[in-house]
Design a protein around this motif. Structure first.
Motif, PDB file in Angstrom:
ATOM      1  N   GLU A 180     -45.100  57.210 -21.771  1.00 42.96           N
ATOM      2  CA  GLU A 180     -44.194  58.345 -21.606  1.00 42.96           C
ATOM      3  C   GLU A 180     -43.907  58.966 -22.953  1.00 42.96           C
ATOM      4  OE1 GLU A 180     -39.771  59.482 -19.776  1.00 42.96           O
ATOM      5  OE2 GLU A 180     -40.426  57.379 -19.805  1.00 42.96           O
ATOM      6  N   VAL A 181     -43.753  60.289 -22.958  1.00 44.38           N
ATOM      7  CA  VAL A 181     -43.340  61.014 -24.159  1.00 44.38           C
ATOM      8  C   VAL A 181     -42.539  62.225 -23.711  1.00 44.38           C
ATOM      9  CG1 VAL A 181     -45.355  62.540 -24.298  1.00 44.38           C
ATOM     10  CG2 VAL A 181     -44.171  61.848 -26.400  1.00 44.38           C
ATOM     11  N   ALA A 182     -41.640  62.700 -24.571  1.00 42.81           N
ATOM     12  CA  ALA A 182     -40.883  63.907 -24.256  1.00 42.81           C
ATOM     13  C   ALA A 182     -41.833  65.071 -24.039  1.00 42.81           C
ATOM     14  CB  ALA A 182     -39.896  64.218 -25.383  1.00 42.81           C
ATOM     15  N   GLY A 183     -41.581  65.855 -22.996  1.00 42.09           N
ATOM     16  CA  GLY A 183     -42.514  66.898 -22.601  1.00 42.09           C
ATOM     17  C   GLY A 183     -42.390  68.168 -23.420  1.00 42.09           C
ATOM     18  N   SER A 184     -43.509  68.862 -23.565  1.00 40.36           N
ATOM     19  CA  SER A 184     -43.542  70.192 -24.170  1.00 40.36           C
ATOM     20  C   SER A 184     -44.820  70.871 -23.707  1.00 40.36           C
ATOM     21  CB  SER A 184     -43.514  70.129 -25.697  1.00 40.36           C
ATOM     22  OG  SER A 184     -44.737  69.628 -26.200  1.00 40.36           O
ATOM     23  N   ASP A 185     -44.832  72.197 -23.775  1.00 40.91           N
ATOM     24  CA  ASP A 185     -46.032  72.927 -23.392  1.00 40.91           C
ATOM     25  C   ASP A 185     -47.220  72.535 -24.257  1.00 40.91           C
ATOM     26  OD1 ASP A 185     -44.588  74.264 -21.451  1.00 40.91           O
ATOM     27  OD2 ASP A 185     -44.230  76.046 -22.682  1.00 40.91           O
ATOM     28  N   ALA A 186     -46.968  72.391 -25.561  1.00 41.55           N
ATOM     29  CA  ALA A 186     -48.059  72.062 -26.475  1.00 41.55           C
ATOM     30  C   ALA A 186     -48.627  70.677 -26.191  1.00 41.55           C
ATOM     31  CB  ALA A 186     -47.570  72.153 -27.915  1.00 41.55           C
ATOM     32  N   ALA A 231     -48.958  63.369 -27.939  1.00 46.08           N
ATOM     33  CA  ALA A 231     -49.949  62.897 -26.978  1.00 46.08           C
ATOM     34  C   ALA A 231     -50.397  61.484 -27.310  1.00 46.08           C
ATOM     35  CB  ALA A 231     -51.145  63.851 -26.958  1.00 46.08           C
ATOM     36  N   ALA A 232     -50.616  61.211 -28.590  1.00 42.09           N
ATOM     37  CA  ALA A 232     -51.073  59.880 -29.000  1.00 42.09           C
ATOM     38  C   ALA A 232     -50.051  58.816 -28.637  1.00 42.09           C
ATOM     39  CB  ALA A 232     -51.349  59.862 -30.503  1.00 42.09           C
ATOM     40  N   SER A 233     -48.769  59.155 -28.752  1.00 37.24           N
ATOM     41  CA  SER A 233     -47.727  58.179 -28.463  1.00 37.24           C
ATOM     42  C   SER A 233     -47.785  57.728 -27.013  1.00 37.24           C
ATOM     43  CB  SER A 233     -46.357  58.780 -28.770  1.00 37.24           C
ATOM     44  OG  SER A 233     -45.319  57.913 -28.368  1.00 37.24           O
ATOM     45  N   ALA A 234     -47.900  58.669 -26.080  1.00 29.20           N
ATOM     46  CA  ALA A 234     -47.954  58.314 -24.664  1.00 29.20           C
ATOM     47  C   ALA A 234     -49.172  57.458 -24.352  1.00 29.20           C
ATOM     48  CB  ALA A 234     -47.965  59.581 -23.812  1.00 29.20           C
ATOM     49  N   ILE A 235     -50.334  57.829 -24.921  1.00 30.79           N
ATOM     50  CA  ILE A 235     -51.557  57.065 -24.671  1.00 30.79           C
ATOM     51  C   ILE A 235     -51.457  55.680 -25.277  1.00 30.79           C
ATOM     52  CG2 ILE A 235     -54.044  57.002 -25.045  1.00 30.79           C
ATOM     53  CD1 ILE A 235     -52.968  59.203 -23.109  1.00 30.79           C
ATOM     54  N   ASP A 236     -50.903  55.600 -26.479  1.00 26.42           N
ATOM     55  CA  ASP A 236     -50.782  54.312 -27.162  1.00 26.42           C
ATOM     56  C   ASP A 236     -49.907  53.349 -26.359  1.00 26.42           C
ATOM     57  OD1 ASP A 236     -51.266  52.868 -29.862  1.00 26.42           O
ATOM     58  OD2 ASP A 236     -49.092  52.714 -29.610  1.00 26.42           O
ATOM     59  N   LEU A 281     -34.737  51.731 -41.640  1.00 31.61           N
ATOM     60  CA  LEU A 281     -35.616  52.622 -40.897  1.00 31.61           C
ATOM     61  C   LEU A 281     -35.164  52.694 -39.442  1.00 31.61           C
ATOM     62  CD1 LEU A 281     -39.283  51.709 -41.950  1.00 31.61           C
ATOM     63  CD2 LEU A 281     -37.827  53.531 -42.856  1.00 31.61           C
ATOM     64  N   GLY A 282     -35.129  53.913 -38.910  1.00 28.35           N
ATOM     65  CA  GLY A 282     -34.996  54.100 -37.476  1.00 28.35           C
ATOM     66  C   GLY A 282     -36.386  54.288 -36.898  1.00 28.35           C
ATOM     67  N   LEU A 283     -36.780  53.429 -35.989  1.00 33.76           N
ATOM     68  CA  LEU A 283     -38.128  53.463 -35.428  1.00 33.76           C
ATOM     69  C   LEU A 283     -38.114  54.219 -34.116  1.00 33.76           C
ATOM     70  CD1 LEU A 283     -39.111  49.720 -36.046  1.00 33.76           C
ATOM     71  CD2 LEU A 283     -39.480  51.683 -37.564  1.00 33.76           C
ATOM     72  N   ARG A 284     -38.571  55.468 -34.143  1.00 31.64           N
ATOM     73  CA  ARG A 284     -38.685  56.272 -32.930  1.00 31.64           C
ATOM     74  C   ARG A 284     -40.169  56.343 -32.568  1.00 31.64           C
ATOM     75  NH1 ARG A 284     -34.167  58.677 -35.532  1.00 31.64           N
ATOM     76  NH2 ARG A 284     -32.384  58.906 -34.119  1.00 31.64           N
ATOM     77  N   ILE A 285     -40.502  55.770 -31.432  1.00 26.25           N
ATOM     78  CA  ILE A 285     -41.906  55.561 -31.076  1.00 26.25           C
ATOM     79  C   ILE A 285     -42.671  56.876 -31.032  1.00 26.25           C
ATOM     80  CG2 ILE A 285     -43.453  54.690 -29.281  1.00 26.25           C
ATOM     81  CD1 ILE A 285     -41.202  52.705 -28.523  1.00 26.25           C
ATOM     82  N   ALA A 286     -42.111  57.880 -30.378  1.00 29.67           N
ATOM     83  CA  ALA A 286     -42.828  59.146 -30.236  1.00 29.67           C
ATOM     84  C   ALA A 286     -43.013  59.826 -31.581  1.00 29.67           C
ATOM     85  CB  ALA A 286     -42.091  60.062 -29.276  1.00 29.67           C
ATOM     86  N   ARG A 287     -42.016  59.793 -32.418  1.00 29.64           N
ATOM     87  CA  ARG A 287     -42.103  60.449 -33.726  1.00 29.64           C
ATOM     88  C   ARG A 287     -43.186  59.806 -34.587  1.00 29.64           C
ATOM     89  NH1 ARG A 287     -39.848  63.815 -37.331  1.00 29.64           N
ATOM     90  NH2 ARG A 287     -39.400  63.116 -39.445  1.00 29.64           N
ATOM     91  N   LEU A 288     -43.331  58.490 -34.491  1.00 33.69           N
ATOM     92  CA  LEU A 288     -44.324  57.792 -35.294  1.00 33.69           C
ATOM     93  C   LEU A 288     -45.721  57.853 -34.689  1.00 33.69           C
ATOM     94  CD1 LEU A 288     -42.123  54.773 -36.316  1.00 33.69           C
ATOM     95  CD2 LEU A 288     -43.402  56.191 -37.937  1.00 33.69           C
ATOM     96  N   GLY A 289     -45.826  58.219 -33.418  1.00 31.39           N
ATOM     97  CA  GLY A 289     -47.137  58.343 -32.792  1.00 31.39           C
ATOM     98  C   GLY A 289     -47.526  57.167 -31.932  1.00 31.39           C
ATOM     99  N   GLY A 290     -46.557  56.304 -31.556  1.00 35.31           N
ATOM    100  CA  GLY A 290     -46.872  55.216 -30.638  1.00 35.31           C
ATOM    101  C   GLY A 290     -46.369  53.876 -31.109  1.00 35.31           C
ATOM    102  N   LEU A 291     -46.586  52.877 -30.269  1.00 33.15           N
ATOM    103  CA  LEU A 291     -46.148  51.521 -30.584  1.00 33.15           C
ATOM    104  C   LEU A 291     -46.902  50.930 -31.772  1.00 33.15           C
ATOM    105  CD1 LEU A 291     -45.810  50.084 -26.965  1.00 33.15           C
ATOM    106  CD2 LEU A 291     -43.953  50.302 -28.635  1.00 33.15           C
ATOM    107  N   THR A 292     -48.172  51.271 -31.903  1.00 30.41           N
ATOM    108  CA  THR A 292     -48.969  50.718 -32.997  1.00 30.41           C
ATOM    109  C   THR A 292     -48.367  51.105 -34.345  1.00 30.41           C
ATOM    110  OG1 THR A 292     -50.985  50.758 -31.665  1.00 30.41           O
ATOM    111  CG2 THR A 292     -51.253  50.666 -34.051  1.00 30.41           C
TER     112      THR A 292
END
Length: 347
Positions: free
Chosen positions: A38-44, A79-84, A239-250
């Protein structure tokens, strides 16, 4: 070795006509194992998933979830965050292990924090903080802005002298004298952190502030290079770890590992959504270095697609360890009902 044989994406809509809030993705391998992200939605983000990421994943072979973003060329963070997340879920299900353990987590539960947006009325702010404290939240983050910082922090501290209190500046400050005076004055109120005082790329400014305040300066990094540079410069201590901002769990786990090795504190943020993102945040917050209470927002009951829903009880969120993967069942019928757009590859 998993191979992606099916990919689905759902653009989710909150009830009552609100705009789409999240994009859910579902990946399926050759053996029928599935994973959700899951990731926050946007048109882009939707356009990127539809035009590039989804087609690139189909038929992709990979061995470890850490490889997927690089092998698939999924550079976009959202996009990478949701796939990851989805590939970590799928892989840990195949391994028969809870996602938190797959990431290296050791906790059975996490202590929950909560945050409040800017509230210009002190009595309302204190009422909202009191509700959170009464619900058991161990840390409360209040938003501050230039001209509205010392007064709300002082009021909350006086009313709740033992509360673990954090100030989120939302990157709204500069190094002009009045701003610096206010930030330095916050040091007198026993905060656990001053979060995001300056724009994310202004690491020099963060480092200068950290040298003159005892309170930890907390960064919200967007990539691992920023984490490495910030640590080398002494541009903070948290550090605040925001998964979507960093691009995923990895990437988020990588940031955690760097912080832990350098003696920095970490916490994990789970944005509001439909439950899958929060479940991933709970799994990440189970890592040994996440000692600061993590922000895991609760999903409204009518939109929670995961069962059991992610909930705090007495300020504590259980890390699900009784089933593999995210540890939650996904209600696919509810996903379909709340979806405004659906993408299936192959169709």
């Amino acid at each position: 070795m998993p191979r992606i044989e099916g990919f689905e994406a759902y653009r989710m809509t909150m009830p009552h006509g609100r705009r789409p809030e999240s994009i859910l993705v579902r990946v399926c391998d050759q053996d029928g194992a599935i994973g959700w992200g899951e990731v926050a939605g946007s048109d882009a983000c939707w356009a990127d998933i539809e035009g590039r990421v989804g087609p690139a994943l189909l038929g992709l072979d990979w061995e470890l979830p850490e490889e997927v973003v690089g092998v698939g060329g999924l550079g976009d963070h959202a996009a990478a965050s949701a796939i990851d997340i989805a590939c970590w879920d799928l892989w840990s299900r195949r391994q028969g292990t809870p996602l938190s353990h797959a990431l290296g987590g050791t906790r059975t539960s996490i202590v929950a924090g909560a945050r409040l947006d800017v509230e210009p009325m002190l009595d309302v702010l204190l009422t909202r903080v009191n509700r959170l404290v009464s619900a058991g939240y161990a840390r409360v983050t209040v938003a501050v802005r230039p001209g509205w910082d010392i007064e709300p922090v002082r009021a909350v501290r006086q009313a709740f002298p033992a509360l673990a209190l954090q100030a989120d500046a939302g990157e709204a400050y500069t190094e002009e004298p009045a701003h610096l005076d206010a930030l330095e004055a916050l040091d007198a109120y026993g905060l656990i952190a001053i979060e995001r005082p300056f724009a994310g790329g202004e690491l020099d400014a963060h480092a200068r502030l950290q040298r003159v305040v005892d309170t930890a300066v907390c960064l919200d990094p967007a990539d691992l290079d920023t984490v490495d540079t910030a640590i080398a410069m002494g541009a903070g201590r948290m550090l605040g770890l925001r998964i979507a901002r960093l691009g995923g769990l990895t990437a988020a786990r990588g940031a955690h590992d760097r912080a832990l090795a350098s003696g920095w504190d970490t916490w994990c943020g789970g944005a509001a959504g439909f439950g899958i993102g929060q479940a991933a945040a709970v799994a990440l917050a189970g890592l040994p270095g996440c000692d600061v209470p993590s922000d895991v927002s609760e999903t409204p009951a009518q939109t929670a697609v995961v069962s059991p829903p992610v909930r705090a009880s007495g300020g504590v969120v259980a890390v699900p360890l009784t089933q593999p993967g995210l540890g939650h069942d996904v209600d696919e019928r509810l996903v379909a009902r709340l979806s405004r757009q659906t993408l299936r590859i192959p169709a």
